[in-house]
Each structure stands twice: as C-alpha cells, then as structure tokens.
Design an enzyme around this catalytic site. Structure first.
Site: not given
Length: 561
Positions: A113-114, A217, A219
């Site tokens: 998706g990113w 995200c 992260h």
C-alpha cells in the site's frame, strides 16, 4: 449438518431439498482441511441466507484468485512444517512481477500500500491510507492480468515445442499477497474491499489494527490502534465476505500495537491493561486537552494565532509534570511491596477462575480496593487524552502478543510490525503464541525503513536472518518496498550516466547486463507476448493476418539479438 441448522431450515425454508443440499455444501466447505485451524463465529446458514441465489460452490463461480490461494496455502503449510522461509520482494508493476516469476526460489509476490500510495495513485503521497480504497486492488489487477498473459505465452511456447508445461520451471502465477491497510472504513467497506481484492487476483490480504483516518506507516510515530474488538470484526468481515463467494483466500492479521502509543477508545476491556493514565492527586490538575484549548482561545482573544510550537511546548510540559502510568504501574507506585504481592496473587487466582487473560479497569480497581481498602485510588486515564480524544497506550511486545493470540484463531497468519529487525523479539513473540496456538504462522516485514547495517548485522548474519526467523514460524517474509527502491536506484544510475555518456550509458548499464544475465527483457517484444497475439490472429484469420510476418524476416529488429 447440525441439529440447529436443520431446525432453522425446517422453520424458515420448509426444509426443501435445495436448501438442505446447499447448506451441506457450505458446511463441507467450512470443514475443508484448508480451514482446519480457522474459527468462525457465525454458522453456515448465515452464509446461505446472505449469499444470494447463485451457488458459488456448485457453479464454480469462485474467483480465480481462490484457486491460486490454494497454492499459497500449500506453500505455507510445507514451509511452516519444514521451518523454511517463503520470502519475497514487493513489486510495483507487471514488469517487476515478470522478473520475480523467473526466480524459482521466490514463490510469491507482494504488493505494498505504501508503494501504491507513492507510485500508483493519482495524488502521490506518503502512506496515510487516504487514497481511494480501490487503489491497491487496481494495481493488483494490473499485475494479475499480466501474470495470466505471461502464463498463456509460456503455455503456448511449451505446447508448440512439444514440452509439458511442467518442463519449464517459470511460474508466472505466483500467489499475490496485498496490503489492505486498515480496511478503509467500517465493516461494509472492509467487505467490499475484500471482495474487490479477490476479484482482482489477490490470494491473500493483510489488515492492520490502526484507526481509519489516522493511519500512518507503521514505522512513523503517532500511530493510533483501534480496540481489539474493532480489528477482530475486520478480520471476521473479510472471512465472511469470502465465504459468501466460496473463496479460499487467506486473511493476514497485522498488529501495530508493539510500537503504537495511542488507542482510539477504551471500550474493550482486553485493552485496559495497556492504557495509560495519571494520578490525579489534587484539583489543580486539568485534562491536557482543556489546557491546550484554553491557550488557543486566549491567544484568539488578543488577536494572536497560536503557533504549533507553543502548543507542543505546553503539551510536553503537562506530560512532564504528570507522569503517565498503566494501572499496574500505578499500583506498584501506590501499594506497599506486600500489598502488591498479594494483588498479583489475587489477580492470578481471579483470572484462573474467570478463565480469561484480562481484567477490566473496574475489576482491577475492585481488586485493589480489596487488597488495600483505605487507599484512595486517583488513577485517571481521561486526563491525558489527546485533542482528538485518543487514549495513551503502552505499545509493547506484550500488547502485540495479547492481540495476536486472539486474532490467530480467526486468521491464517499473524503479522508483527516492528521498529527494528530483532530476532530475539520475534522469537519471544512466536514462542509465547505457539504455547497456546501452535498452528499459527507468522509474517515479518523486512522493511527498507530499517538501517540494516546499523542494527549490528554483519554479512553472514544479514544472509542468514530470514532463515533464522523461519525457524520460529515466521514463514512469510517480505521486503515490502524492494520494487520501489530497485526502480528508483536503477533509473537514477542510468539517468545520471546517460546525461553525459549517451548511448554508452544505456548499452553498458542496460543492454549488456540484460544479455549477460539472460534477462528476458532484452527481447522486449517477445517478452510482451507478441508471439502469443500472432498465434491468436492466425487462428481467427486462418493464417491471413498481416501480423504473421511481424516477427519474421529482416525487418524484425529483435532478430539482431
């Protein structure tokens, strides 16, 4: 067929032969070996009532992705049993997929998706999950259609050469695992998304337990997880949708709770252990949201705009003066050593009596009052809430374990999202869950967000990491954004040299390397399937097509190779 199902059929459908047979088919579907370790909180009759008049199981109307998901399931079973990794790279497009297909030991593909947010979206942006919910399914569709095309091309090639399909080890129909983010909405949206993914060609999707509208995200800082029950409903909704379709696609439950410091609601008692509050010892303490609002209104009154730096400073000062604690940490601070020891003992006995792994905040307070009735409990988790109303959350491995253990009974795999590549953390996670559910398989994100060389790896441990992970049940492993980085790096290297060296740069960086490594992209016309299309044209036009000669004779440039 269960007695209850028969009774319902008798009452509602007059127990007709048609419905009885359909119900038996659904129950046989539920009882497949494929679903041996999957729990469903609903009945087969619920599927029968809601699927419509088409019998997907009988009419073979299930999506093609369901057939390929069986391949994925069998691969996972074999690799899990042997404790070997099923590792892959994230792909951006059909080109990258076709190159992955030629690697015999890479058996699945992944779509991020990113990557779609940053590369396959009309409004390119970071991964906040705010793109249209059909963005990733559409990209999966492009890749899946390309898989089908290349598979047909190979099949024709093998047929014409008199070889059996199995004689060529290229597998263009590698199962696709796709990123469904947080489901992009409520239960009905999750179901629509699951249906779309199955129709577009994804053999499996993963859903993360972040909040819709606040997704980031995994992260990045500031991620907000949803209550355990909310994410569980997403998983169940996905399974139910696929049951309606007669599809065997796989559900991956991802948790970001190991790293998150916020949770959207305190509604689920299973989360109470990890929600943070403060000790409100006097009436001078006010909720941080009220303090911030008062500052904003004060500045507006005097015609000033409140800077974000000013508000951040006030917020940080509030948290500095009011220490955040879980209720257990508050108990350690409030009770004597002997009282806390008694609390632990009483809690353990109560959990055993109740037959569960959690206590609600009210149950924890009642237990504390029993241990130390004279203590005035001032713990409050509403005061530290953010302006958006989110509660402070103690993201940790234990939180991820508790959630994942519950999710593991309703999903096919569990994804632990981590801040760093940590083998010991992964081992502890897997060992704890496998004590209760030894059949569940795990997923690991070999993320490019990690600075791998800064994590203490050497060349030997870098090479062995995925095999070491697989020993603990982390079967499916993926470099989520590998395609994105490979695309950027390759293009950058070529462009940087091409601006000065012209065709020398192209030939040396692309054409010669393609030739030396036996890349099928060297002859891109053939790669695209021109022979296959010409063969179809010959069939339809009885060999009279002008396309027949397009790949023959001196005019065909790829004869040069």
């Amino acid at each position: 067929m269960s007695k209850m199902s028969k009774l319902i059929l008798t009452r509602r459908f007059n127990h007709t032969t048609s419905y009885s047979k359909d119900l038996a088919q659904i129950e046989a579907f539920f009882n497949k070996k494929r679903f041996k370790n999957v729990k469903r909180p609903y009945k087969s009759i619920d599927v029968l009532k809601h699927r419509g008049s088409i019998n997907y199981l009988q009419e073979n109307a299930t999506p093609v992705s369901s057939l390929i998901s069986r391949k994925l399931f069998n691969l996972l079973e074999t690799h899990f049993k042997e404790r070997k990794p099923l590792h892959t790279l994230g792909v951006l497009d059909p080109v990258q997929m076709s190159q992955l297909a030629r690697c015999e030991n890479i058996k699945v593909a992944y779509v991020s998706g990113w990557a779609c947010s940053a590369n396959a979206n009309d409004n390119v942006s970071p991964d906040f999950g705010d793109y249209p919910y059909d963005t990733v399914p559409n990209q999966v569709g492009r890749i899946f259609n390309a898989q089908l095309m290349h598979d047909k091309k190979l099949h024709l090639q093998n047929f014409n050469s008199g070889r059996n399909n199995n004689s060529d080890k290229i597998d263009y129909l590698k199962p696709i695992i796709a990123d469904a983010d947080m489901g992009h909405g409520g239960i009905t949206t999750v179901m629509k998304l699951a249906k779309l993914f199955a129709e577009k060609g994804a053999s499996a999707i993963h859903l993360e337990d972040q909040l819709v509208g606040s997704k980031k995200c995994g992260h990045l800082g500031g991620t907000v997880v949803v209550p355990t029950s909310t994410h569980l409903q997403r998983i169940i909704a996905t399974r139910f949708q696929w049951d309606l379709m007669g599809a065997e696609n796989l559900v991956i439950a991802r948790t970001d709770s190991c790293n998150s410091n916020l949770i959207s609601s305190d509604i689920d008692a299973r989360d109470h252990k990890f929600i943070k509050g403060i000790a409100v010892e006097n009436n001078d303490i006010r909720p941080v949201s009220e303090v911030l609002l008062e500052e904003e209104l004060k500045q507006e009154k005097y015609g000033h705009s409140t800077s974000s730096d000013s508000l951040n400073s006030i917020e940080q000062e509030w948290y500095k003066e009011n220490k955040l604690l879980t209720f257990d940490e508050y108990m350690i601070q409030t009770l004597t050593d002997s009282e806390y020891t008694n609390l632990i003992k009483e809690r353990s006995e109560l959990l055993k009596k109740l037959g569960r792994r959690y206590l609600s905040i009210s149950e924890m307070k009642q237990l504390a009052n029993k241990i130390s009735p004279r203590k005035n409990l001032t713990f409050n988790w509403y005061y530290p809430r953010t302006k958006e109303g989110h509660f402070m959350f103690n993201g940790c491995l234990e939180a991820a374990i508790e959630r994942s253990l519950l999710f593991s009974y309703y999903s096919d795999l569990i994804w632990l999202e981590t801040k760093t590549p940590n083998l010991l953390q992964a081992k502890n996670f897997a060992m704890t869950i496998h004590e209760k559910n030894p059949n569940i398989k795990f997923v690991y994100n070999l993320s490019p967000s990690f600075n791998w060389e800064a994590q203490g790896f050497n060349q030997e441990t870098l090479k062995s990491f995925i095999w070491d992970l697989a020993k603990h049940g982390f079967v499916l492993q993926l470099v989520s954004l590998a395609g994105l980085h490979a695309n950027g790096l390759g293009t950058w290297k070529l462009a940087k040299e091409f601006q000065y060296d012209g065709m020398k740069a192209y030939v040396n960086n692309i054409q010669n390397v393609e030739r030396q490594t036996n890349s099928d992209m060297l002859t891109h016309q053939k790669w695209s399937g021109i022979d296959y299309i010409e063969s179809i044209s010959n069939v339809i036009q009885n060999g009279q097509s002008s396309m027949t000669s397009s790949t023959s004779g001196s005019g065909f440039t790829e004869k040069h190779f």
